[in-house]
Motif scaffolding. Structure first.
Motif, PDB file in Angstrom:
ATOM      1  N   ALA A   3       0.853  -1.192   0.000  1.00 54.61           N
ATOM      2  CA  ALA A   3       0.000   0.000   0.000  1.00 54.61           C
ATOM      3  C   ALA A   3       0.887   1.239   0.000  1.00 54.61           C
ATOM      4  O   ALA A   3       1.975   1.235   0.573  1.00 54.61           O
ATOM      5  CB  ALA A   3      -0.908   0.005   1.215  1.00 54.61           C
ATOM      6  N   ARG A   4       0.396   2.283  -0.659  1.00 53.29           N
ATOM      7  CA  ARG A   4       1.161   3.531  -0.746  1.00 53.29           C
ATOM      8  C   ARG A   4       0.173   4.691  -0.788  1.00 53.29           C
ATOM      9  O   ARG A   4      -0.891   4.595  -1.383  1.00 53.29           O
ATOM     10  CB  ARG A   4       2.010   3.524  -2.015  1.00 53.29           C
ATOM     11  N   GLY A   5       0.544   5.793  -0.171  1.00 56.66           N
ATOM     12  CA  GLY A   5      -0.275   6.995  -0.217  1.00 56.66           C
ATOM     13  C   GLY A   5       0.600   8.217  -0.424  1.00 56.66           C
ATOM     14  O   GLY A   5       1.763   8.227  -0.027  1.00 56.66           O
ATOM     15  N   GLU A   6       0.047   9.224  -1.064  1.00 60.09           N
ATOM     16  CA  GLU A   6       0.770  10.476  -1.314  1.00 60.09           C
ATOM     17  C   GLU A   6      -0.178  11.646  -1.082  1.00 60.09           C
ATOM     18  O   GLU A   6      -1.391  11.524  -1.241  1.00 60.09           O
ATOM     19  CB  GLU A   6       1.289  10.527  -2.749  1.00 60.09           C
ATOM     20  N   PHE A   7       0.397  12.806  -0.724  1.00 65.07           N
ATOM     21  CA  PHE A   7      -0.378  14.015  -0.512  1.00 65.07           C
ATOM     22  C   PHE A   7       0.384  15.194  -1.098  1.00 65.07           C
ATOM     23  O   PHE A   7       1.594  15.317  -0.905  1.00 65.07           O
ATOM     24  CB  PHE A   7      -0.610  14.248   0.991  1.00 65.07           C
ATOM     25  N   LEU A   8      -0.307  16.063  -1.812  1.00 61.80           N
ATOM     26  CA  LEU A   8       0.263  17.293  -2.353  1.00 61.80           C
ATOM     27  C   LEU A   8      -0.590  18.450  -1.852  1.00 61.80           C
ATOM     28  O   LEU A   8      -1.748  18.595  -2.251  1.00 61.80           O
ATOM     29  CB  LEU A   8       0.267  17.273  -3.886  1.00 61.80           C
ATOM     30  N   LEU A  23      -4.170  17.629  -3.407  1.00 63.27           N
ATOM     31  CA  LEU A  23      -4.437  16.332  -4.015  1.00 63.27           C
ATOM     32  C   LEU A  23      -3.900  15.213  -3.135  1.00 63.27           C
ATOM     33  O   LEU A  23      -2.894  15.383  -2.445  1.00 63.27           O
ATOM     34  CB  LEU A  23      -3.774  16.244  -5.396  1.00 63.27           C
ATOM     35  N   SER A  24      -4.538  14.051  -3.194  1.00 65.22           N
ATOM     36  CA  SER A  24      -4.022  12.858  -2.529  1.00 65.22           C
ATOM     37  C   SER A  24      -4.265  11.666  -3.434  1.00 65.22           C
ATOM     38  O   SER A  24      -5.108  11.701  -4.330  1.00 65.22           O
ATOM     39  CB  SER A  24      -4.689  12.656  -1.163  1.00 65.22           C
ATOM     40  N   LEU A  50      -8.860  17.387  -2.852  1.00 66.43           N
ATOM     41  CA  LEU A  50      -9.337  17.737  -1.520  1.00 66.43           C
ATOM     42  C   LEU A  50      -9.808  19.182  -1.425  1.00 66.43           C
ATOM     43  O   LEU A  50     -10.451  19.562  -0.459  1.00 66.43           O
ATOM     44  CB  LEU A  50      -8.225  17.484  -0.495  1.00 66.43           C
ATOM     45  N   GLY A  51      -9.491  19.986  -2.420  1.00 64.19           N
ATOM     46  CA  GLY A  51      -9.885  21.394  -2.419  1.00 64.19           C
ATOM     47  C   GLY A  51     -11.212  21.601  -3.110  1.00 64.19           C
ATOM     48  O   GLY A  51     -12.058  20.720  -3.167  1.00 64.19           O
ATOM     49  N   ASN A  52     -11.381  22.782  -3.710  1.00 68.09           N
ATOM     50  CA  ASN A  52     -12.651  23.139  -4.333  1.00 68.09           C
ATOM     51  C   ASN A  52     -12.702  22.835  -5.828  1.00 68.09           C
ATOM     52  O   ASN A  52     -13.725  23.013  -6.451  1.00 68.09           O
ATOM     53  CB  ASN A  52     -12.969  24.615  -4.087  1.00 68.09           C
ATOM     54  N   ALA A  53     -11.610  22.394  -6.441  1.00 65.74           N
ATOM     55  CA  ALA A  53     -11.590  22.127  -7.882  1.00 65.74           C
ATOM     56  C   ALA A  53     -11.944  20.671  -8.173  1.00 65.74           C
ATOM     57  O   ALA A  53     -11.841  19.802  -7.318  1.00 65.74           O
ATOM     58  CB  ALA A  53     -10.210  22.441  -8.450  1.00 65.74           C
ATOM     59  N   SER A  54     -12.369  20.424  -9.400  1.00 60.69           N
ATOM     60  CA  SER A  54     -12.649  19.077  -9.900  1.00 60.69           C
ATOM     61  C   SER A  54     -11.749  18.843 -11.113  1.00 60.69           C
ATOM     62  O   SER A  54     -12.152  19.065 -12.256  1.00 60.69           O
ATOM     63  CB  SER A  54     -14.121  18.949 -10.292  1.00 60.69           C
TER      64      SER A  54
END
Length: 79
Positions: A3-8, A23-24, A50-54
């Motif tokens: 398993a791996r996770g990233e966050f920007l 982003l995640s 995770l923000g307001n954009a799609s």
């Protein structure tokens, strides 16, 4: 199994140019070696805004806040 996770974190939109758009992503990899010369991998990945954009495309006209992808890889070795 892996398993791996990233966050920007991009609160001011300098990297994504879309305003608050942190982003995640999360990836789950399942690997099997059914024989000495064969490796099979299945990667399942989810990307999330995770923000307001799609930022992700859903079809030709719709936008989405998440997307899911799967990749099947096969490696055959010889001696």
């Amino acid at each position: 199994l892996g398993a791996r996770g990233e966050f920007l974190g991009d609160i001011d939109g300098r990297l994504t140019a879309r305003g608050d758009n942190s982003l995640s992503e999360a990836t789950l990899t399942i690997e099997a070696a059914p024989s000495e010369n064969l490796i099979v991998r299945l990667d399942n990945r989810g990307d999330f805004a995770l923000g307001n954009a799609s930022p992700f495309s859903r079809g030709s006209r719709e936008k989405a806040k998440q997307q899911f992808t799967s990749t099947l890889g096969v490696v055959v070795t010889t001696k």
